[in-house]
Motif scaffolding. Sequence first.
Motif, PDB file in Angstrom:
ATOM      1  N   GLU A   1       0.972  -1.216  -0.047  1.00  0.00           N
ATOM      2  CA  GLU A   1      -0.126   0.007  -0.133  1.00  0.00           C
ATOM      3  C   GLU A   1       0.910   1.376  -0.025  1.00  0.00           C
ATOM      4  O   GLU A   1       0.595   2.375  -0.620  1.00  0.00           O
ATOM      5  N   ARG A   2       1.926   1.295   0.646  1.00  0.00           N
ATOM      6  CA  ARG A   2       3.047   2.151   0.581  1.00  0.00           C
ATOM      7  C   ARG A   2       3.503   2.503  -0.869  1.00  0.00           C
ATOM      8  O   ARG A   2       3.569   3.761  -1.157  1.00  0.00           O
ATOM      9  N   ILE A   3       3.944   1.558  -1.196  1.00  0.00           N
ATOM     10  CA  ILE A   3       4.414   1.722  -2.848  1.00  0.00           C
ATOM     11  C   ILE A   3       3.363   2.153  -3.559  1.00  0.00           C
ATOM     12  O   ILE A   3       3.670   3.280  -4.430  1.00  0.00           O
ATOM     13  N   VAL A   4       2.112   1.794  -3.574  1.00  0.00           N
ATOM     14  CA  VAL A   4       1.067   2.080  -4.380  1.00  0.00           C
ATOM     15  C   VAL A   4       0.762   3.487  -4.325  1.00  0.00           C
ATOM     16  O   VAL A   4       0.570   4.279  -5.219  1.00  0.00           O
ATOM     17  N   HIS A   5       0.783   3.981  -2.878  1.00  0.00           N
ATOM     18  CA  HIS A   5       0.474   5.200  -2.680  1.00  0.00           C
ATOM     19  C   HIS A   5       1.478   6.316  -3.224  1.00  0.00           C
ATOM     20  O   HIS A   5       1.082   7.267  -3.640  1.00  0.00           O
ATOM     21  N   ARG A   6       2.611   6.036  -3.088  1.00  0.00           N
ATOM     22  CA  ARG A   6       3.997   6.520  -3.529  1.00  0.00           C
ATOM     23  C   ARG A   6       3.739   6.903  -5.145  1.00  0.00           C
ATOM     24  O   ARG A   6       3.877   8.042  -5.585  1.00  0.00           O
ATOM     25  N   LEU A   7       3.311   5.710  -5.741  1.00  0.00           N
ATOM     26  CA  LEU A   7       3.162   5.700  -7.132  1.00  0.00           C
ATOM     27  C   LEU A   7       1.990   6.495  -7.509  1.00  0.00           C
ATOM     28  O   LEU A   7       1.933   7.439  -8.586  1.00  0.00           O
ATOM     29  N   THR A   8       1.119   6.727  -6.615  1.00  0.00           N
ATOM     30  CA  THR A   8      -0.278   7.550  -7.151  1.00  0.00           C
ATOM     31  C   THR A   8       0.163   8.854  -6.931  1.00  0.00           C
ATOM     32  O   THR A   8      -0.357   9.909  -7.694  1.00  0.00           O
ATOM     33  N   MET A   9       0.935   9.403  -5.956  1.00  0.00           N
ATOM     34  CA  MET A   9       1.147  10.581  -5.702  1.00  0.00           C
ATOM     35  C   MET A   9       2.069  11.207  -6.876  1.00  0.00           C
ATOM     36  O   MET A   9       2.013  12.284  -7.123  1.00  0.00           O
ATOM     37  N   ALA A  10       2.918  10.189  -7.210  1.00  0.00           N
ATOM     38  CA  ALA A  10       3.905  10.626  -8.463  1.00  0.00           C
ATOM     39  C   ALA A  10       2.933  10.936  -9.739  1.00  0.00           C
ATOM     40  O   ALA A  10       3.124  11.949 -10.572  1.00  0.00           O
ATOM     41  N   ALA A  11       1.938  10.195  -9.926  1.00  0.00           N
ATOM     42  CA  ALA A  11       0.973  10.389 -11.022  1.00  0.00           C
ATOM     43  C   ALA A  11       0.206  11.541 -11.056  1.00  0.00           C
ATOM     44  O   ALA A  11       0.029  12.256 -11.983  1.00  0.00           O
ATOM     45  N   ALA A  12       0.037  12.205  -9.844  1.00  0.00           N
ATOM     46  CA  ALA A  12      -0.814  13.139  -9.651  1.00  0.00           C
ATOM     47  C   ALA A  12       0.035  14.415  -9.559  1.00  0.00           C
ATOM     48  O   ALA A  12      -0.518  15.651  -9.582  1.00  0.00           O
ATOM     49  N   ASP A  13       1.515  14.361  -9.750  1.00  0.00           N
ATOM     50  CA  ASP A  13       2.220  15.302  -9.509  1.00  0.00           C
ATOM     51  C   ASP A  13       2.672  16.028 -10.922  1.00  0.00           C
ATOM     52  O   ASP A  13       3.370  15.216 -12.010  1.00  0.00           O
ATOM     53  N   ALA A  14       2.329  17.232 -11.148  1.00  0.00           N
ATOM     54  CA  ALA A  14       2.486  17.993 -12.546  1.00  0.00           C
ATOM     55  C   ALA A  14       3.757  18.013 -12.974  1.00  0.00           C
ATOM     56  O   ALA A  14       4.148  17.465 -14.130  1.00  0.00           O
ATOM     57  N   GLU A  15       4.728  18.305 -12.050  1.00  0.00           N
ATOM     58  CA  GLU A  15       6.128  18.378 -12.476  1.00  0.00           C
ATOM     59  C   GLU A  15       6.745  16.883 -12.647  1.00  0.00           C
ATOM     60  O   GLU A  15       7.541  16.701 -13.713  1.00  0.00           O
ATOM     61  N   MET A  16       6.284  15.821 -12.153  1.00  0.00           N
ATOM     62  CA  MET A  16       6.721  14.598 -12.478  1.00  0.00           C
ATOM     63  C   MET A  16       6.261  14.096 -14.064  1.00  0.00           C
ATOM     64  O   MET A  16       6.856  13.759 -14.409  1.00  0.00           O
ATOM     65  N   ARG A  17       5.044  14.595 -14.338  1.00  0.00           N
ATOM     66  CA  ARG A  17       4.230  14.040 -15.467  1.00  0.00           C
ATOM     67  C   ARG A  17       5.302  14.964 -16.428  1.00  0.00           C
ATOM     68  O   ARG A  17       5.596  14.168 -17.435  1.00  0.00           O
TER      69      ARG A  17
END
Length: 377
Positions: A209-225
């Motif tokens: 769940e921690r891994i998935v949560h961090r990847l979810t945060m990355a998907a929502a990060d405009a700078e990351m995208r």
Amino acid sequence: MVVANPIYDIVFKYLMEDERIARTILSALLKKEVVKVEVRPHEYCNDQRDSLSVYRIDFGATIREGDGSERLILVELQKTWLETETLRFRQYLGVQYRNPKNMAGDYALPTVAVYLLGHKVGDIEEPVVYVRHQAYDYNDRLVVKGLPNPFIESLTHDSIIVQIPRLHGQINNRLDMVLSVFDQSRKDKDDEQVLRLDEKLYSDDREMERIVHRLTMAAADAEMRHRMDVEDEYFSIIEKRDTDIMIKDKQIAEKNVEIAEKNVEIAKKSKLLEEKNGQIAEKDEQIAEKDGQIAEKDGQIAEKNGQIAEKDEQIAEKDGQIAEKDEQIAEKDGQIAEKDEMLRKSIQMFLKTGMQIDEIAANLNKDPEDLRKLLSL
């Protein structure tokens, strides 16, 4: 559930920066409990082309053995999503073997090389392959007593090879569960930068769940995208350039084969001509002995002159082939200039993202002055 695709370097880096997540992933790969992990600095300069296609992280991992003892090992993790030469992996490992910082007393730290590959390795069907070294005596009997030994472990290493395209959604063990977030069969059909995961698979698993949560945060990060967009554009340039160079190299190779065949033909004709010249010389001796056959001798001389003219034509043809080769070399120089132009555009792209020239140089494993010179051309 939509999460960022960790095949991208920027996402993978963001994921592994979480020490707890790094321990979870390394524990699954090593099949041992990793109680502590530390990112180790490395000073590897890759002067090969498309150097960013291989992303590397060095870890100092403290693992707990079955008997409760703990020991420190070096984990060399290398990830690529493009097919690359094994020479680059070997060069990097060679640098790590020479690094005195990787020593523990008189011996080097035991090393495990982990390769996360975005491509398949031949016909090997297993998604994860463990390559372990063993010790044998002269009669091929396994040596057990006295092992593991720090001297032997200093000179050999184990490897773990993960073929990401071979991950097909089946979860049979802990490693399958961890690697499921890398499974490219879960890519969104309209957006390859994200994966669609079934959150039910990870319920009641706090580490996942921690891994998935961090990847979810990355998907929502405009700078990351945005950084993922930059990677897409960068690698599309590399793939196009590699394709163009491969086509040009093939054409030049074919031309070289043709020239080699022509050279063989010319050599054969030259040999025949030498034989003819020998025959003519023999005739000349016969003519010299027979003063009465002067007319016949003149005819032979005329024939010889014709052969000389044919030889001159062959030499002219050879000169033409040399000129064609010079044109090919000039074309190759143009390709090199085009490559420099592509690199310059990539640097300018990174500059537009706000990166400094020193940071770009570090990512590209280039000298900052070389990049400044390239930009000033």
